[in-house]
Design a protein around this motif. Structure first.
Motif, PDB file in Angstrom:
ATOM      1  N   GLU A   1       3.920   8.830  -2.417  1.00  0.00           N
ATOM      2  CA  GLU A   1       4.868   7.740  -2.675  1.00  0.00           C
ATOM      3  C   GLU A   1       4.754   7.243  -4.108  1.00  0.00           C
ATOM      4  O   GLU A   1       5.767   6.979  -4.768  1.00  0.00           O
ATOM      5  CB  GLU A   1       4.618   6.574  -1.700  1.00  0.00           C
ATOM      6  CG  GLU A   1       5.006   6.882  -0.277  1.00  0.00           C
ATOM      7  CD  GLU A   1       4.545   5.846   0.723  1.00  0.00           C
ATOM      8  OE1 GLU A   1       5.192   5.757   1.788  1.00  0.00           O
ATOM      9  OE2 GLU A   1       3.552   5.130   0.466  1.00  0.00           O
TER      10      GLU A   1
ATOM     11  N   GLU B   1       0.852  -1.187   0.000  1.00  0.00           N
ATOM     12  CA  GLU B   1       0.000   0.000   0.000  1.00  0.00           C
ATOM     13  C   GLU B   1       0.889   1.238   0.000  1.00  0.00           C
ATOM     14  O   GLU B   1       1.852   1.312   0.744  1.00  0.00           O
ATOM     15  CB  GLU B   1      -0.891  -0.002   1.245  1.00  0.00           C
ATOM     16  CG  GLU B   1      -1.870  -1.151   1.258  1.00  0.00           C
ATOM     17  CD  GLU B   1      -2.724  -1.197   2.507  1.00  0.00           C
ATOM     18  OE1 GLU B   1      -2.475  -0.433   3.460  1.00  0.00           O
ATOM     19  OE2 GLU B   1      -3.646  -2.018   2.532  1.00  0.00           O
ATOM     20  N   MET B   2       0.541   2.198  -0.865  1.00  0.00           N
ATOM     21  CA  MET B   2       1.355   3.399  -1.003  1.00  0.00           C
ATOM     22  C   MET B   2       0.469   4.640  -1.000  1.00  0.00           C
ATOM     23  O   MET B   2      -0.649   4.605  -1.500  1.00  0.00           O
ATOM     24  CB  MET B   2       2.163   3.348  -2.302  1.00  0.00           C
ATOM     25  CG  MET B   2       3.154   2.195  -2.368  1.00  0.00           C
ATOM     26  SD  MET B   2       3.987   2.056  -3.970  1.00  0.00           S
ATOM     27  CE  MET B   2       5.137   3.419  -3.880  1.00  0.00           C
ATOM     28  N   THR B   3       0.999   5.733  -0.466  1.00  0.00           N
ATOM     29  CA  THR B   3       0.286   7.009  -0.497  1.00  0.00           C
ATOM     30  C   THR B   3       0.396   7.599  -1.899  1.00  0.00           C
ATOM     31  O   THR B   3       1.227   7.171  -2.712  1.00  0.00           O
ATOM     32  CB  THR B   3       0.883   8.012   0.504  1.00  0.00           C
ATOM     33  OG1 THR B   3       2.218   8.322   0.099  1.00  0.00           O
ATOM     34  CG2 THR B   3       0.870   7.467   1.925  1.00  0.00           C
TER      35      THR B   3
ATOM     36  N   LYS C   1      -5.167   9.696   5.475  1.00  0.00           N
ATOM     37  CA  LYS C   1      -4.648   8.334   5.685  1.00  0.00           C
ATOM     38  C   LYS C   1      -4.834   7.452   4.441  1.00  0.00           C
ATOM     39  O   LYS C   1      -4.522   6.270   4.455  1.00  0.00           O
ATOM     40  CB  LYS C   1      -5.368   7.677   6.864  1.00  0.00           C
ATOM     41  CG  LYS C   1      -5.379   8.510   8.120  1.00  0.00           C
ATOM     42  CD  LYS C   1      -4.347   8.040   9.088  1.00  0.00           C
ATOM     43  CE  LYS C   1      -4.520   8.732  10.424  1.00  0.00           C
ATOM     44  NZ  LYS C   1      -3.558   9.752  10.677  1.00  0.00           N
ATOM     45  N   GLN C   2      -5.365   8.041   3.361  1.00  0.00           N
ATOM     46  CA  GLN C   2      -5.652   7.288   2.144  1.00  0.00           C
ATOM     47  C   GLN C   2      -4.393   6.695   1.538  1.00  0.00           C
ATOM     48  O   GLN C   2      -3.369   7.355   1.435  1.00  0.00           O
ATOM     49  CB  GLN C   2      -6.333   8.189   1.115  1.00  0.00           C
ATOM     50  CG  GLN C   2      -6.816   7.473  -0.119  1.00  0.00           C
ATOM     51  CD  GLN C   2      -7.909   6.484   0.181  1.00  0.00           C
ATOM     52  OE1 GLN C   2      -7.661   5.300   0.305  1.00  0.00           O
ATOM     53  NE2 GLN C   2      -9.123   6.988   0.326  1.00  0.00           N
ATOM     54  N   LYS C   3      -4.490   5.443   1.142  1.00  0.00           N
ATOM     55  CA  LYS C   3      -3.411   4.772   0.430  1.00  0.00           C
ATOM     56  C   LYS C   3      -4.026   4.014  -0.730  1.00  0.00           C
ATOM     57  O   LYS C   3      -5.249   3.872  -0.816  1.00  0.00           O
ATOM     58  CB  LYS C   3      -2.660   3.813   1.358  1.00  0.00           C
ATOM     59  CG  LYS C   3      -1.857   4.538   2.423  1.00  0.00           C
ATOM     60  CD  LYS C   3      -0.987   3.581   3.190  1.00  0.00           C
ATOM     61  CE  LYS C   3      -0.173   4.374   4.219  1.00  0.00           C
ATOM     62  NZ  LYS C   3       0.756   3.501   4.917  1.00  0.00           N
ATOM     63  N   TYR C   4      -3.185   3.538  -1.604  1.00  0.00           N
ATOM     64  CA  TYR C   4      -3.628   2.816  -2.787  1.00  0.00           C
ATOM     65  C   TYR C   4      -2.887   1.495  -2.854  1.00  0.00           C
ATOM     66  O   TYR C   4      -1.752   1.375  -2.402  1.00  0.00           O
ATOM     67  CB  TYR C   4      -3.351   3.653  -4.046  1.00  0.00           C
ATOM     68  CG  TYR C   4      -4.031   4.997  -3.987  1.00  0.00           C
ATOM     69  CD1 TYR C   4      -5.318   5.157  -4.461  1.00  0.00           C
ATOM     70  CD2 TYR C   4      -3.393   6.095  -3.422  1.00  0.00           C
ATOM     71  CE1 TYR C   4      -5.967   6.390  -4.383  1.00  0.00           C
ATOM     72  CE2 TYR C   4      -4.034   7.323  -3.339  1.00  0.00           C
ATOM     73  CZ  TYR C   4      -5.315   7.466  -3.818  1.00  0.00           C
ATOM     74  OH  TYR C   4      -5.942   8.676  -3.732  1.00  0.00           O
ATOM     75  N   ARG C   5      -3.551   0.488  -3.447  1.00  0.00           N
ATOM     76  CA  ARG C   5      -2.936  -0.829  -3.607  1.00  0.00           C
ATOM     77  C   ARG C   5      -3.406  -1.429  -4.926  1.00  0.00           C
ATOM     78  O   ARG C   5      -4.445  -1.037  -5.474  1.00  0.00           O
ATOM     79  CB  ARG C   5      -3.310  -1.740  -2.441  1.00  0.00           C
ATOM     80  CG  ARG C   5      -4.789  -2.025  -2.348  1.00  0.00           C
ATOM     81  CD  ARG C   5      -5.120  -2.951  -1.183  1.00  0.00           C
ATOM     82  NE  ARG C   5      -6.562  -2.881  -0.951  1.00  0.00           N
ATOM     83  CZ  ARG C   5      -7.122  -2.604   0.212  1.00  0.00           C
ATOM     84  NH1 ARG C   5      -6.383  -2.396   1.276  1.00  0.00           N
ATOM     85  NH2 ARG C   5      -8.437  -2.557   0.330  1.00  0.00           N
TER      86      ARG C   5
ATOM     87  N   THR D   1      -7.577   2.293  -0.221  1.00  0.00           N
ATOM     88  CA  THR D   1      -7.697   1.497   0.998  1.00  0.00           C
ATOM     89  C   THR D   1      -8.870   1.975   1.846  1.00  0.00           C
ATOM     90  O   THR D   1      -9.407   1.214   2.639  1.00  0.00           O
ATOM     91  CB  THR D   1      -6.405   1.538   1.836  1.00  0.00           C
ATOM     92  OG1 THR D   1      -6.092   2.899   2.142  1.00  0.00           O
ATOM     93  CG2 THR D   1      -5.257   0.895   1.092  1.00  0.00           C
TER      94      THR D   1
END
Length: 67
Positions: free
Chosen positions: A9, A4-6, A48-52, A39
């Motif tokens: 990132e 998981e990345m911001t 706090k959002q991240k992506y995967r 996420t």
């Protein structure tokens, strides 16, 4: 993409400096084609959002490594 990345990132990993260009040409198309997912989908603007990668994204990643 690793785990998981911001947004930052992901943008840094692609060496892209312009936030709007990254959003329009990379992030949104990847979300729309379901290559990546949020996420916290109920709160898209969360700090706090991240992506995967989705399963589709993982498949594409595996295929590109084989070529």
């Amino acid at each position: 993409m690793v785990g998981e990345m911001t947004r930052k990132e992901l943008q840094d990993a692609l060496s892209l400096k312009d936030d709007e260009h990254f959003r329009k040409h990379y992030l949104l198309p990847s979300l729309e084609t379901k290559i990546i997912e949020m996420t916290i989908p109920d709160k898209p603007r969360s700090s706090k959002q991240k992506y995967r990668l989705t399963k589709k994204g993982q498949l594409l990643k595996t295929k590109s490594k084989k070529q």
